[in-house]
Motif scaffolding. Structure first.
Motif, PDB file in Angstrom:
ATOM      1  N   LEU A   1      -1.143  -1.144  10.343  1.00  0.00           N
ATOM      2  CA  LEU A   1      -1.043   0.237  11.066  1.00  0.00           C
ATOM      3  C   LEU A   1      -0.301   1.191  10.359  1.00  0.00           C
ATOM      4  O   LEU A   1       0.652   0.883   9.835  1.00  0.00           O
ATOM      5  N   PHE A   2      -0.760   2.204  10.382  1.00  0.00           N
ATOM      6  CA  PHE A   2      -0.219   3.495   9.768  1.00  0.00           C
ATOM      7  C   PHE A   2       1.111   3.620  10.390  1.00  0.00           C
ATOM      8  O   PHE A   2       2.366   3.818   9.521  1.00  0.00           O
ATOM      9  N   SER A   3       1.549   3.167  11.858  1.00  0.00           N
ATOM     10  CA  SER A   3       2.712   3.220  12.359  1.00  0.00           C
ATOM     11  C   SER A   3       3.559   2.218  11.677  1.00  0.00           C
ATOM     12  O   SER A   3       4.998   2.385  11.872  1.00  0.00           O
ATOM     13  N   GLU A   4       3.214   1.351  11.012  1.00  0.00           N
ATOM     14  CA  GLU A   4       4.134   0.406  10.300  1.00  0.00           C
ATOM     15  C   GLU A   4       4.731   0.684   8.965  1.00  0.00           C
ATOM     16  O   GLU A   4       5.614  -0.190   8.401  1.00  0.00           O
ATOM     17  N   PHE A   5       4.148   1.793   8.556  1.00  0.00           N
ATOM     18  CA  PHE A   5       4.534   2.428   7.024  1.00  0.00           C
ATOM     19  C   PHE A   5       5.884   2.823   7.347  1.00  0.00           C
ATOM     20  O   PHE A   5       6.651   3.448   8.424  1.00  0.00           O
ATOM     21  N   SER A   6       6.660   2.780   6.116  1.00  0.00           N
ATOM     22  CA  SER A   6       8.099   3.168   5.846  1.00  0.00           C
ATOM     23  C   SER A   6       7.791   4.585   5.002  1.00  0.00           C
ATOM     24  O   SER A   6       7.357   4.464   4.128  1.00  0.00           O
ATOM     25  N   ASP A   7       8.982   5.401   5.315  1.00  0.00           N
ATOM     26  CA  ASP A   7       8.992   6.659   4.371  1.00  0.00           C
ATOM     27  C   ASP A   7       9.752   6.406   3.205  1.00  0.00           C
ATOM     28  O   ASP A   7      10.924   5.856   3.174  1.00  0.00           O
ATOM     29  N   VAL A   8       9.443   6.952   1.815  1.00  0.00           N
ATOM     30  CA  VAL A   8      10.341   7.062   0.744  1.00  0.00           C
ATOM     31  C   VAL A   8      10.283   8.494   0.490  1.00  0.00           C
ATOM     32  O   VAL A   8       9.246   9.063   0.428  1.00  0.00           O
ATOM     33  N   GLY A   9      11.372   9.067   0.110  1.00  0.00           N
ATOM     34  CA  GLY A   9      11.488  10.471  -0.158  1.00  0.00           C
ATOM     35  C   GLY A   9      11.403  11.121   1.027  1.00  0.00           C
ATOM     36  O   GLY A   9      11.823  10.940   2.265  1.00  0.00           O
ATOM     37  N   SER A  10      10.472  12.178   1.031  1.00  0.00           N
ATOM     38  CA  SER A  10       9.895  12.942   2.169  1.00  0.00           C
ATOM     39  C   SER A  10       8.990  12.230   2.986  1.00  0.00           C
ATOM     40  O   SER A  10       8.289  12.730   4.028  1.00  0.00           O
ATOM     41  N   GLY A  11       8.405  11.099   2.627  1.00  0.00           N
ATOM     42  CA  GLY A  11       7.234  10.536   3.449  1.00  0.00           C
ATOM     43  C   GLY A  11       6.015  11.064   2.964  1.00  0.00           C
ATOM     44  O   GLY A  11       5.667  11.721   1.949  1.00  0.00           O
ATOM     45  N   CYS A  12       5.114  10.469   3.665  1.00  0.00           N
ATOM     46  CA  CYS A  12       3.698  11.186   3.667  1.00  0.00           C
ATOM     47  C   CYS A  12       3.070  11.900   4.901  1.00  0.00           C
ATOM     48  O   CYS A  12       3.141  12.189   5.721  1.00  0.00           O
TER      49      CYS A  12
ATOM     50  N   ILE B   1       0.846  -1.112   0.050  1.00  0.00           N
ATOM     51  CA  ILE B   1      -0.055  -0.057   0.060  1.00  0.00           C
ATOM     52  C   ILE B   1       0.771   1.118  -0.107  1.00  0.00           C
ATOM     53  O   ILE B   1       1.935   1.294   0.986  1.00  0.00           O
ATOM     54  N   ARG B   2       0.838   2.278  -0.839  1.00  0.00           N
ATOM     55  CA  ARG B   2       1.425   3.459  -0.692  1.00  0.00           C
ATOM     56  C   ARG B   2       0.355   4.558  -0.782  1.00  0.00           C
ATOM     57  O   ARG B   2      -0.801   4.651  -1.339  1.00  0.00           O
ATOM     58  N   VAL B   3       0.941   5.609   0.173  1.00  0.00           N
ATOM     59  CA  VAL B   3       0.110   6.843   0.421  1.00  0.00           C
ATOM     60  C   VAL B   3       1.092   8.004   0.146  1.00  0.00           C
ATOM     61  O   VAL B   3       2.304   8.243   0.507  1.00  0.00           O
ATOM     62  N   TYR B   4       0.486   8.491  -1.166  1.00  0.00           N
ATOM     63  CA  TYR B   4       1.414   9.725  -1.641  1.00  0.00           C
ATOM     64  C   TYR B   4       1.245  11.032  -0.848  1.00  0.00           C
ATOM     65  O   TYR B   4      -0.051  11.180  -0.299  1.00  0.00           O
ATOM     66  N   SER B   5       2.229  11.932  -1.066  1.00  0.00           N
ATOM     67  CA  SER B   5       1.984  13.155  -0.387  1.00  0.00           C
ATOM     68  C   SER B   5       2.404  14.401  -1.259  1.00  0.00           C
ATOM     69  O   SER B   5       3.253  15.256  -0.694  1.00  0.00           O
ATOM     70  N   GLY B   6       1.698  14.439  -2.307  1.00  0.00           N
ATOM     71  CA  GLY B   6       1.887  15.565  -3.294  1.00  0.00           C
ATOM     72  C   GLY B   6       2.887  15.509  -4.455  1.00  0.00           C
ATOM     73  O   GLY B   6       3.117  16.149  -5.068  1.00  0.00           O
ATOM     74  N   SER B   7       3.812  14.189  -4.262  1.00  0.00           N
ATOM     75  CA  SER B   7       4.818  14.129  -5.215  1.00  0.00           C
ATOM     76  C   SER B   7       4.862  12.543  -5.331  1.00  0.00           C
ATOM     77  O   SER B   7       4.845  11.801  -4.464  1.00  0.00           O
ATOM     78  N   ALA B   8       5.240  12.269  -6.628  1.00  0.00           N
ATOM     79  CA  ALA B   8       5.458  10.817  -6.919  1.00  0.00           C
ATOM     80  C   ALA B   8       6.458  10.287  -6.369  1.00  0.00           C
ATOM     81  O   ALA B   8       6.645   8.952  -6.243  1.00  0.00           O
ATOM     82  N   SER B   9       7.620  11.292  -5.919  1.00  0.00           N
ATOM     83  CA  SER B   9       8.727  10.663  -5.348  1.00  0.00           C
ATOM     84  C   SER B   9       8.609  10.714  -3.789  1.00  0.00           C
ATOM     85  O   SER B   9       9.550  10.255  -3.019  1.00  0.00           O
ATOM     86  N   ASP B  10       7.503  11.185  -3.277  1.00  0.00           N
ATOM     87  CA  ASP B  10       7.390  11.421  -1.614  1.00  0.00           C
ATOM     88  C   ASP B  10       6.020  10.525  -1.279  1.00  0.00           C
ATOM     89  O   ASP B  10       4.909  11.067  -1.664  1.00  0.00           O
ATOM     90  N   TYR B  11       6.184   9.341  -0.563  1.00  0.00           N
ATOM     91  CA  TYR B  11       5.198   8.662  -0.248  1.00  0.00           C
ATOM     92  C   TYR B  11       5.608   7.778   0.971  1.00  0.00           C
ATOM     93  O   TYR B  11       6.941   7.749   1.209  1.00  0.00           O
TER      94      TYR B  11
END
Length: 105
Positions: free
Chosen positions: A94-105, A65-75
């Motif tokens: 859990l949201f707490s189990e997600f890992s950041d990519v780029g600047s995260g989400c 599952i990916r959750v993006y934060s305004g940029s295709a490289s930040d999720y």
């Protein structure tokens, strides 16, 4: 949201397939992802803390599952495995189990 089926949901053992489920606003286009499409909606609003999925599998498969934060490289990304032999099982990540990519989400 958009549902794009990239491969049949049933396959022979040893083959690969994928299914993309995309929710990025009301543009009515599954052709491309709009990483800013939800316009800053806070998924944690109303005290949400996890994603829920329900599924079945003949063979083990990993789900991302990916959750993006305004940029295709930040999720943020979260994964879980659906074990083979599973029928109509509930899965929670859990949201707490997600890992950041780029600047995260």
């Amino acid at each position: 949201g958009q549902f794009n089926q990239a491969a049949p949901p049933t396959s022979v053992q040893g083959t690969l397939g994928s299914v993309d489920l995309q929710w990025d606003g009301i543009d009515d286009s599954g052709a491309s992802l709009d990483p800013n499409g939800l316009g800053g909606i806070d998924l944690t609003g109303n005290i949400a803390n996890q994603f829920y999925a329900r599924g079945s599998a003949d063979f083990d498969f990993d789900t991302e599952i990916r959750v993006y934060s305004g940029s295709a490289s930040d999720y943020c990304t979260g994964t879980f495995t659906v074990p083979g032999g599973t029928e109509d099982a509930d899965f929670f990540i859990l949201f707490s189990e997600f890992s950041d990519v780029g600047s995260g989400c």
